[in-house]
Design a protein around this motif. Structure first.
Motif, PDB file in Angstrom:
ATOM      1  N   LEU A   1      16.920  21.502  20.869  1.00 20.52           N
ATOM      2  CA  LEU A   1      17.530  22.346  19.739  1.00 20.52           C
ATOM      3  C   LEU A   1      16.899  21.791  18.429  1.00 20.52           C
ATOM      4  O   LEU A   1      17.139  22.536  17.456  1.00 20.52           O
ATOM      5  CB  LEU A   1      18.980  22.100  19.795  1.00 20.52           C
ATOM      6  N   ARG A   2      16.593  20.521  18.344  1.00 27.12           N
ATOM      7  CA  ARG A   2      15.705  20.140  17.274  1.00 27.12           C
ATOM      8  C   ARG A   2      14.549  19.225  17.686  1.00 27.12           C
ATOM      9  O   ARG A   2      14.794  18.132  18.327  1.00 27.12           O
ATOM     10  CB  ARG A   2      16.549  19.233  16.318  1.00 27.12           C
ATOM     11  N   ALA A   3      13.536  19.612  17.160  1.00 31.50           N
ATOM     12  CA  ALA A   3      12.371  18.636  17.543  1.00 31.50           C
ATOM     13  C   ALA A   3      12.520  17.358  16.694  1.00 31.50           C
ATOM     14  O   ALA A   3      13.141  17.318  15.494  1.00 31.50           O
ATOM     15  CB  ALA A   3      11.154  19.227  17.207  1.00 31.50           C
ATOM     16  N   GLY A   4      12.130  16.205  17.255  1.00 34.80           N
ATOM     17  CA  GLY A   4      12.208  14.778  16.533  1.00 34.80           C
ATOM     18  C   GLY A   4      11.217  13.850  17.265  1.00 34.80           C
ATOM     19  O   GLY A   4      10.174  14.394  17.651  1.00 34.80           O
TER      20      GLY A   4
ATOM     21  N   HIS B   1      27.062  14.251  14.422  1.00 35.58           N
ATOM     22  CA  HIS B   1      26.894  13.664  15.656  1.00 35.58           C
ATOM     23  C   HIS B   1      27.479  12.406  15.757  1.00 35.58           C
ATOM     24  O   HIS B   1      28.039  11.727  14.618  1.00 35.58           O
ATOM     25  CB  HIS B   1      25.416  13.655  16.054  1.00 35.58           C
TER      26      HIS B   1
ATOM     27  N   ASN C   1      29.725  22.122   9.290  1.00 34.79           N
ATOM     28  CA  ASN C   1      28.510  21.528   9.956  1.00 34.79           C
ATOM     29  C   ASN C   1      28.796  20.286  10.452  1.00 34.79           C
ATOM     30  O   ASN C   1      28.932  19.088   9.857  1.00 34.79           O
ATOM     31  CB  ASN C   1      27.569  21.496   8.949  1.00 34.79           C
TER      32      ASN C   1
ATOM     33  N   THR D   1      15.625  13.514  18.698  1.00 36.42           N
ATOM     34  CA  THR D   1      15.166  14.580  18.992  1.00 36.42           C
ATOM     35  C   THR D   1      16.757  15.335  19.772  1.00 36.42           C
ATOM     36  O   THR D   1      17.279  14.365  20.450  1.00 36.42           O
ATOM     37  CB  THR D   1      14.394  14.745  20.233  1.00 36.42           C
ATOM     38  N   LEU D   2      17.092  16.313  19.649  1.00 35.60           N
ATOM     39  CA  LEU D   2      18.412  16.958  19.954  1.00 35.60           C
ATOM     40  C   LEU D   2      18.073  17.871  21.106  1.00 35.60           C
ATOM     41  O   LEU D   2      17.481  18.717  20.883  1.00 35.60           O
ATOM     42  CB  LEU D   2      18.983  17.892  18.562  1.00 35.60           C
TER      43      LEU D   2
ATOM     44  N   ARG E   1      10.744  10.806  11.852  1.00 30.82           N
ATOM     45  CA  ARG E   1      11.389  11.952  12.267  1.00 30.82           C
ATOM     46  C   ARG E   1      12.658  11.541  12.983  1.00 30.82           C
ATOM     47  O   ARG E   1      13.149  10.672  13.285  1.00 30.82           O
ATOM     48  CB  ARG E   1      10.709  12.802  13.443  1.00 30.82           C
TER      49      ARG E   1
END
Length: 219
Positions: free
Chosen positions: A202-205, A70, A67, A190-191, A187
């Protein structure tokens, strides 16, 4: 046992003293781990170009090596050293960073093909925190931008109890730069991946999907 040392910004602009920057940079260059603030929470930082250092970050969190983490940069120019940014992605990074945006782009040869990359891509962000950008700029290398928590747990605050929950390398000194005043969002970043079909969240943020799509012509 780990030696935790707390540091705090000293200037009105949120910068660390130059002596403290030197301490943190020296620890990172020695493949150590440090804790740095961002607008979305604290991150566990190691030199992203050093597999030895990155493996320490994985071990501290109990994170699966499959995994990837970033990567945090200090400037757009630095991001372009480690990722291939097309015109749309460059515009997004220029508009929304420093800030809670992570873009997934093709990696360059400057990053290892493991731990911080996935199938030839890397997630890049430029955090909105003066002290953290100061450290990355002085180091002139990207850092891992993974949240400060055990893998699978909630994002942790910087308390001694939470810090002790991580599996730090025995006998090492860990600098923790504390500045709760920069924590602006509850949060994650955002990705976003941008390809020929347009932006894909790809990821809400912290940034909304509407913010992203409105910034991309034709989206």
């Amino acid at each position: 046992m780990v030696d935790i040392r707390y540091l705090t910004p000293v200037s009105r602009s949120g910068l660390l003293s130059l002596a403290d920057v030197a301490r943190v940079v020296a620890a990172l260059r020695a493949d150590g781990l440090v804790v740095l603030p961002t607008e979305t929470g604290y991150m566990l930082a190691s030199v992203a170009t050093s597999p030895v250092a990155v493996r320490k970050a994985f071990a501290a969190k109990g994170r699966d090596l499959a995994n990837p983490m970033h990567v945090a940069c200090a400037t757009l120019a630095m991001a372009e050293r480690y990722g291939v940014l097309d015109a749309v992605t460059t515009d997004l990074v220029g508009r929304f960073t420093p800030g809670p945006l992570t873009v997934v782009v093709p990696k360059t040869a400057a990053l290892p093909d493991e731990l911080v990359t996935l199938r030839g891509t890397v997630g890049l962000r430029i955090p909105d925190c003066a002290a953290t950008l100061q450290v990355i700029a002085a180091l002139d290398l990207p850092l891992t931008a993974t949240s400060l928590n055990r893998s699978g747990a909630e994002h942790a605050p910087v308390t001694r109890q939470e810090l002790d929950a991580l599996a730090w390398p025995a006998g090492e000194r860990v600098y923790v730069v504390r500045d709760d005043g920069v924590l602006a969002f509850d949060r994650p970043s955002t990705l976003v991946r941008v390809d020929r079909a347009g932006p894909t969240v790809l990821r809400a943020g912290a940034l909304s999907v509407e913010d992203i799509t409105a910034a991309v012509p034709g989206a």
